[in-house]
Design a protein around this motif. Structure first.
Motif, PDB file in Angstrom:
ATOM      1  N   HIS A   1       0.877  -1.226   0.142  1.00  0.00           N
ATOM      2  CA  HIS A   1       0.090  -0.028  -0.067  1.00  0.00           C
ATOM      3  C   HIS A   1       1.012   1.131  -0.049  1.00  0.00           C
ATOM      4  CE1 HIS A   1      -3.805   2.326   0.678  1.00  0.00           C
ATOM      5  NE2 HIS A   1      -3.020   3.046   1.427  1.00  0.00           N
ATOM      6  N   HIS A   2       0.542   2.287  -0.611  1.00  0.00           N
ATOM      7  CA  HIS A   2       1.231   3.566  -0.674  1.00  0.00           C
ATOM      8  C   HIS A   2       0.355   4.702  -0.801  1.00  0.00           C
ATOM      9  CE1 HIS A   2       4.912   1.313  -2.103  1.00  0.00           C
ATOM     10  NE2 HIS A   2       4.113   0.502  -2.961  1.00  0.00           N
ATOM     11  N   GLU A   3       0.881   5.924  -0.280  1.00  0.00           N
ATOM     12  CA  GLU A   3      -0.025   7.287  -0.614  1.00  0.00           C
ATOM     13  C   GLU A   3       0.810   8.038  -1.093  1.00  0.00           C
ATOM     14  OE1 GLU A   3      -0.781   8.345   3.477  1.00  0.00           O
ATOM     15  OE2 GLU A   3      -2.352   6.510   3.795  1.00  0.00           O
ATOM     16  N   PHE A   4       0.357   8.867  -2.071  1.00  0.00           N
ATOM     17  CA  PHE A   4       0.722   9.958  -2.947  1.00  0.00           C
ATOM     18  C   PHE A   4      -0.194  11.215  -2.663  1.00  0.00           C
ATOM     19  CE2 PHE A   4       1.796  11.587  -7.185  1.00  0.00           C
ATOM     20  CZ  PHE A   4       3.339  11.254  -7.289  1.00  0.00           C
ATOM     21  N   ILE A   5       0.447  12.283  -2.055  1.00  0.00           N
ATOM     22  CA  ILE A   5      -0.037  13.285  -1.626  1.00  0.00           C
ATOM     23  C   ILE A   5       0.204  14.618  -2.685  1.00  0.00           C
ATOM     24  CG2 ILE A   5      -0.697  15.159   0.106  1.00  0.00           C
ATOM     25  CD1 ILE A   5       0.266  12.998   2.227  1.00  0.00           C
ATOM     26  N   VAL A   6      -0.803  15.192  -3.133  1.00  0.00           N
ATOM     27  CA  VAL A   6      -0.660  16.106  -4.152  1.00  0.00           C
ATOM     28  C   VAL A   6      -1.468  17.421  -4.246  1.00  0.00           C
ATOM     29  CG1 VAL A   6       0.855  14.645  -5.959  1.00  0.00           C
ATOM     30  CG2 VAL A   6      -1.731  15.141  -6.149  1.00  0.00           C
ATOM     31  N   GLY A   7      -1.386  18.367  -4.624  1.00  0.00           N
ATOM     32  CA  GLY A   7      -2.526  19.572  -4.929  1.00  0.00           C
ATOM     33  C   GLY A   7      -2.995  19.699  -6.186  1.00  0.00           C
ATOM     34  N   PHE A   8      -2.908  18.807  -7.026  1.00  0.00           N
ATOM     35  CA  PHE A   8      -3.600  18.689  -8.584  1.00  0.00           C
ATOM     36  C   PHE A   8      -3.824  17.533  -8.714  1.00  0.00           C
ATOM     37  CE2 PHE A   8       1.174  19.157  -8.664  1.00  0.00           C
ATOM     38  CZ  PHE A   8       1.426  18.017  -9.431  1.00  0.00           C
ATOM     39  N   GLU A   9      -4.741  17.081  -9.707  1.00  0.00           N
ATOM     40  CA  GLU A   9      -5.225  15.870 -10.287  1.00  0.00           C
ATOM     41  C   GLU A   9      -4.124  15.083 -10.860  1.00  0.00           C
ATOM     42  OE1 GLU A   9      -7.434  18.576 -11.525  1.00  0.00           O
ATOM     43  OE2 GLU A   9      -7.501  18.567  -9.671  1.00  0.00           O
TER      44      GLU A   9
ATOM     45  N   THR B   1      -4.891  12.905  -0.931  1.00  0.00           N
ATOM     46  CA  THR B   1      -4.097  11.922  -0.752  1.00  0.00           C
ATOM     47  C   THR B   1      -4.477  10.437  -1.596  1.00  0.00           C
ATOM     48  OG1 THR B   1      -3.627  12.628   1.404  1.00  0.00           O
ATOM     49  CG2 THR B   1      -3.097  10.407   0.674  1.00  0.00           C
ATOM     50  N   TYR B   2      -3.655  10.455  -2.595  1.00  0.00           N
ATOM     51  CA  TYR B   2      -3.888   9.108  -3.413  1.00  0.00           C
ATOM     52  C   TYR B   2      -3.443   7.654  -2.759  1.00  0.00           C
ATOM     53  CZ  TYR B   2      -5.013  12.297  -7.347  1.00  0.00           C
ATOM     54  OH  TYR B   2      -5.718  13.251  -7.836  1.00  0.00           O
ATOM     55  N   ARG B   3      -4.420   7.062  -2.377  1.00  0.00           N
ATOM     56  CA  ARG B   3      -4.061   5.870  -1.577  1.00  0.00           C
ATOM     57  C   ARG B   3      -4.398   4.639  -2.562  1.00  0.00           C
ATOM     58  NH1 ARG B   3      -7.142   9.163   1.211  1.00  0.00           N
ATOM     59  NH2 ARG B   3      -6.203  10.096   3.298  1.00  0.00           N
ATOM     60  N   PHE B   4      -3.377   3.810  -2.864  1.00  0.00           N
ATOM     61  CA  PHE B   4      -3.477   2.814  -3.662  1.00  0.00           C
ATOM     62  C   PHE B   4      -2.527   1.631  -3.194  1.00  0.00           C
ATOM     63  CE2 PHE B   4      -0.273   5.576  -4.985  1.00  0.00           C
ATOM     64  CZ  PHE B   4       1.006   4.806  -5.490  1.00  0.00           C
ATOM     65  N   THR B   5      -2.973   0.545  -4.076  1.00  0.00           N
ATOM     66  CA  THR B   5      -2.146  -0.740  -3.701  1.00  0.00           C
ATOM     67  C   THR B   5      -1.602  -1.304  -5.042  1.00  0.00           C
ATOM     68  OG1 THR B   5      -3.236  -1.542  -1.824  1.00  0.00           O
ATOM     69  CG2 THR B   5      -2.073  -3.234  -3.104  1.00  0.00           C
ATOM     70  N   ILE B   6      -0.051  -1.464  -4.953  1.00  0.00           N
ATOM     71  CA  ILE B   6       0.437  -2.373  -6.239  1.00  0.00           C
ATOM     72  C   ILE B   6       0.454  -3.757  -6.119  1.00  0.00           C
ATOM     73  CG2 ILE B   6       2.501  -2.410  -7.706  1.00  0.00           C
ATOM     74  CD1 ILE B   6       2.910   0.455  -7.398  1.00  0.00           C
ATOM     75  N   GLN B   7      -0.069  -4.397  -6.750  1.00  0.00           N
ATOM     76  CA  GLN B   7       0.095  -5.865  -6.801  1.00  0.00           C
ATOM     77  C   GLN B   7      -0.042  -6.659  -8.137  1.00  0.00           C
ATOM     78  OE1 GLN B   7      -3.573  -7.489  -4.701  1.00  0.00           O
ATOM     79  NE2 GLN B   7      -2.806  -9.511  -4.433  1.00  0.00           N
ATOM     80  N   GLY B   8       0.842  -7.528  -8.318  1.00  0.00           N
ATOM     81  CA  GLY B   8       1.145  -8.210  -9.534  1.00  0.00           C
ATOM     82  C   GLY B   8       1.784  -7.313 -10.566  1.00  0.00           C
ATOM     83  N   GLN B   9       2.402  -6.368 -10.331  1.00  0.00           N
ATOM     84  CA  GLN B   9       3.046  -5.583 -11.509  1.00  0.00           C
ATOM     85  C   GLN B   9       4.559  -5.075 -11.008  1.00  0.00           C
ATOM     86  OE1 GLN B   9      -0.202  -2.207 -11.152  1.00  0.00           O
ATOM     87  NE2 GLN B   9      -0.048  -2.285 -13.499  1.00  0.00           N
ATOM     88  N   GLU B  10       5.079  -5.216 -12.056  1.00  0.00           N
ATOM     89  CA  GLU B  10       6.685  -4.950 -12.069  1.00  0.00           C
ATOM     90  C   GLU B  10       7.326  -4.569 -13.136  1.00  0.00           C
ATOM     91  OE1 GLU B  10       8.550  -8.184  -9.791  1.00  0.00           O
ATOM     92  OE2 GLU B  10      10.085  -8.187 -11.183  1.00  0.00           O
ATOM     93  N   GLY B  11       7.926  -3.330 -12.999  1.00  0.00           N
ATOM     94  CA  GLY B  11       8.617  -2.755 -14.094  1.00  0.00           C
ATOM     95  C   GLY B  11       8.243  -1.124 -14.253  1.00  0.00           C
ATOM     96  N   THR B  12       8.105  -0.564 -15.256  1.00  0.00           N
ATOM     97  CA  THR B  12       8.174   0.832 -15.560  1.00  0.00           C
ATOM     98  C   THR B  12       6.794   1.507 -15.725  1.00  0.00           C
ATOM     99  OG1 THR B  12      10.337   0.915 -16.461  1.00  0.00           O
ATOM    100  CG2 THR B  12       8.928   2.804 -16.855  1.00  0.00           C
ATOM    101  N   LEU B  13       6.151   2.271 -14.797  1.00  0.00           N
ATOM    102  CA  LEU B  13       4.975   2.820 -15.010  1.00  0.00           C
ATOM    103  C   LEU B  13       5.478   4.237 -14.821  1.00  0.00           C
ATOM    104  CD1 LEU B  13       2.894   0.756 -12.711  1.00  0.00           C
ATOM    105  CD2 LEU B  13       2.739   0.847 -15.353  1.00  0.00           C
ATOM    106  N   TRP B  14       4.315   5.311 -14.966  1.00  0.00           N
ATOM    107  CA  TRP B  14       4.713   6.649 -14.553  1.00  0.00           C
ATOM    108  C   TRP B  14       3.451   7.592 -13.908  1.00  0.00           C
ATOM    109  CZ3 TRP B  14       3.470  10.852 -18.410  1.00  0.00           C
ATOM    110  CH2 TRP B  14       2.730  10.378 -19.631  1.00  0.00           C
ATOM    111  N   TRP B  15       3.738   8.755 -13.742  1.00  0.00           N
ATOM    112  CA  TRP B  15       2.532   9.481 -13.237  1.00  0.00           C
ATOM    113  C   TRP B  15       2.490  10.792 -14.036  1.00  0.00           C
ATOM    114  CZ3 TRP B  15       3.778  14.327 -11.392  1.00  0.00           C
ATOM    115  CH2 TRP B  15       4.962  14.533 -10.904  1.00  0.00           C
ATOM    116  N   HIS B  16       1.332  11.546 -14.086  1.00  0.00           N
ATOM    117  CA  HIS B  16       1.284  12.723 -14.787  1.00  0.00           C
ATOM    118  C   HIS B  16      -0.023  13.332 -14.186  1.00  0.00           C
ATOM    119  CE1 HIS B  16      -1.805  11.266 -17.467  1.00  0.00           C
ATOM    120  NE2 HIS B  16      -1.152   9.977 -17.689  1.00  0.00           N
ATOM    121  N   ALA B  17      -0.017  14.806 -14.513  1.00  0.00           N
ATOM    122  CA  ALA B  17      -1.460  15.722 -13.964  1.00  0.00           C
ATOM    123  C   ALA B  17      -2.450  15.016 -15.063  1.00  0.00           C
ATOM    124  CB  ALA B  17      -0.880  17.285 -14.317  1.00  0.00           C
TER     125      ALA B  17
END
Length: 530
Positions: A28-36, A68-84
């Protein structure tokens, strides 16, 4: 993990997930930001509230607030990314998201000496949000970007930018895992390194059967993992990217962005990178901007590392046309607001429906709270009119689509096939189609109109690649399959952002299944309100 960052100008930072437990355990991870923000490619199992696109899974975050974006990474491995995921903010607000092998396990290939994320992007000498607003106001295509970038830097071939060109150091005999991400707003890109070969080992956080190539191509939204070895004479070598442009007679940036692969033991560079800046790097050969043959050979080389769990029986079989369109100029508009082709306004659609986002609620909120009047569930499973999709004489009556907020409902666990068919309306084009909340198998692709009787022979049901973004070939089609095992509302859209603003999107409403583990979580307390 919590991340709080102040964002100005070009923003990019890497997020590394290195699970410290067994491979099959969720983290489980959290990602806190001030934009979508969209955590691009993260499955978001039962956590659609953290998917990110405004008015789809959440309302916009208000100025001065955070979420706060709360999410779980399961069964994935490699390169992803994030963006507005609001307006065109993602032009400069993005970063890598690397999911490393769990502690105690390893890559399915020799362990590289280093991981190096490389983010390909676009730059405007203007506020990108203003570029979009002007396009919406005039009905014309948006202005093209002024430069392409690698890690935010245009490189030596542009004026006044050589001082800050990105440098990737390497030792003789060293193998680096380059994690290449196309963060560009509107442009598929070729990428290569002078005198070096790539071994492609993964894409979109899924491993592949390794294959060797001199050049890779990525549509916006796609990631590709390649191994590169320091096996050339010590020197400085350009890493270069330029446009792949499949649409004819459409303006694009015909320039090249560069970074430098620099051997630490090169005569020019012993003692530090700056000492070698006067030595001109070796330039690679890049494909022609319209080299569809190279794109096809590359995409057809992708095979999953192991036997894939592809659905062989189907509950849903959709045929979705994708393409542009032209709306007639409204009678109350002046000519300056209709600067598309022949005094029209550009639009785009799937199955003749140009997607319209709501403004008072997000789609997921409306679904979860049973709020009426926000959307309908009558998105068509096939185009309303059958025609020669890739022909040259398409009736102008098909150029003006309907506009609506139409979703397609899927039962939990349904086995889904989608044929994505490019069309020649306005112009055929390679469209990178991204589905939120899911990975899917690309079982086949080809050119012309999809023929279910003949083209089924091309289906790969053994080891097709598992991806979250598919490049639908120009004047062609692609077939994807997945199991609808993630309840929520999930948008599927072209990742050319100019096309999103014109309506080249639709959304799936995946119903809850049975029990807690097949039901979307309750919305978090800090979910933004409209």
């Amino acid at each position: 993990m919590k991340i709080i960052k102040s964002f100005l100008c070009f923003i990019s930072f890497a997020v590394l997930f290195n699970p410290m437990a067994e491979a099959n355990k969720a983290h489980h991870h959290e990602f806190i930001v001030g934009f979508e923000v969209q955590l691009h490619g993260v499955r978001q199992m039962r956590t659609g509230w953290a998917d990110g696109p405004e008015f789809v899974t959440q309302c916009p975050i208000r100025p001065g607030s955070s979420y706060t974006y709360r999410f779980t990474i399961q069964g994935q491995e490699g390169t992803l990314w994030w963006h507005a995921h609001s307006s065109w903010l993602r032009a400069t607000v993005y970063g890598s998201l690397l999911v490393l092998p769990p502690a105690g396990s390893s890559y399915p290939f020799p362990t590289p000496h280093r991981n190096v994320p490389l983010l390909l992007g676009e730059w405007w000498d203007a506020n990108p949000v203003d570029v979009l607003r002007e396009s919406i106001r005039t009905g014309a295509a948006p202005n093209i970007s002024d430069a392409y970038t690698i890690d935010g830097q245009p490189g030596d071939l542009y004026k006044c930018s050589s001082q800050d060109t990105t440098i990737v150091p390497i030792n003789v005999g060293e193998t680096i895992l380059l994690r290449v991400i196309n963060s560009a707003l509107n442009q598929p890109l070729f990428f290569t390194v002078a005198n070096h070969k790539f071994t492609v080992v993964g894409a979109d956080a899924s491993y592949l059967k390794p294959f060797t190539t001199n050049v890779i191509v990525l549509g916006p939204g796609q990631t590709t993992d390649v191994l590169i070895t320091g096996d050339q004479p010590p020197n400085r070598y350009y890493m270069a990217a330029r446009a792949y442009q499949s649409a004819q007679n459409v303006p694009f940036g015909n320039t090249t962005t560069t970074a430098i692969l620099q051997y630490k033991s090169a005569p020019c560079c012993i003692g530090g990178a700056k000492k070698g800046t006067s030595i001109k790097p070796i330039m690679p050969l890049l494909p022609a901007y319209n080299d569809t043959n190279t794109v096809t050979r590359f995409s057809q080389s992708f095979k999953s590392l192991r036997k894939a769990e592809v659905p062989t029986e189907l509950d849903e079989n959709l045929f979705i046309t994708i393409g542009l369109g032209l709306n007639n100029c409204p009678k109350n508009f002046r000519s300056r607001r209709c600067q598309g082709l022949n005094g029209t306004r550009f639009t785009a659609s799937m199955n003749n429906v140009s997607f319209a986002l709501p403004s008072n609620y997000s789609l997921l909120q409306a679904h979860h709270h049973n709020i009426p009047g926000v959307f309908t569930t009558d998105f068509p499973a096939k185009p309303p009119v059958k025609f020669d999709y890739t022909g040259s004489n398409i009736s102008r009556s098909l150029y003006q689509p309907d506009r609506g907020t139409k979703l397609y409902k899927l039962k939990y666990g349904s086995r889904v096939q989608i044929v994505l068919q490019d069309t020649g309306i306005v112009t055929p084009e390679n469209h990178p189609i991204h589905l939120h909340g899911y990975d899917f198998y690309i079982v086949a692709e080809g050119f012309g109109n999809f023929n279910p009787k003949k083209d089924i022979r091309k289906f790969n049901l053994e080891d097709p690649p598992l991806r979250n973004t598919v490049g639908v070939p120009v004047n062609g089609w692609a077939v994807i399959r997945f199991v609808a095992d993630n309840p929520g509302v999930w948008i599927m859209h072209c990742h050319l952002d100019a096309h999103i603003s014109w309506g080249l999107a639709m959304a799936f409403l995946v119903e809850n299944g049975k029990g807690l583990l097949e039901t979307i979580e309750e919305p978090p307390a800090d979910l933004p309100v409209c």
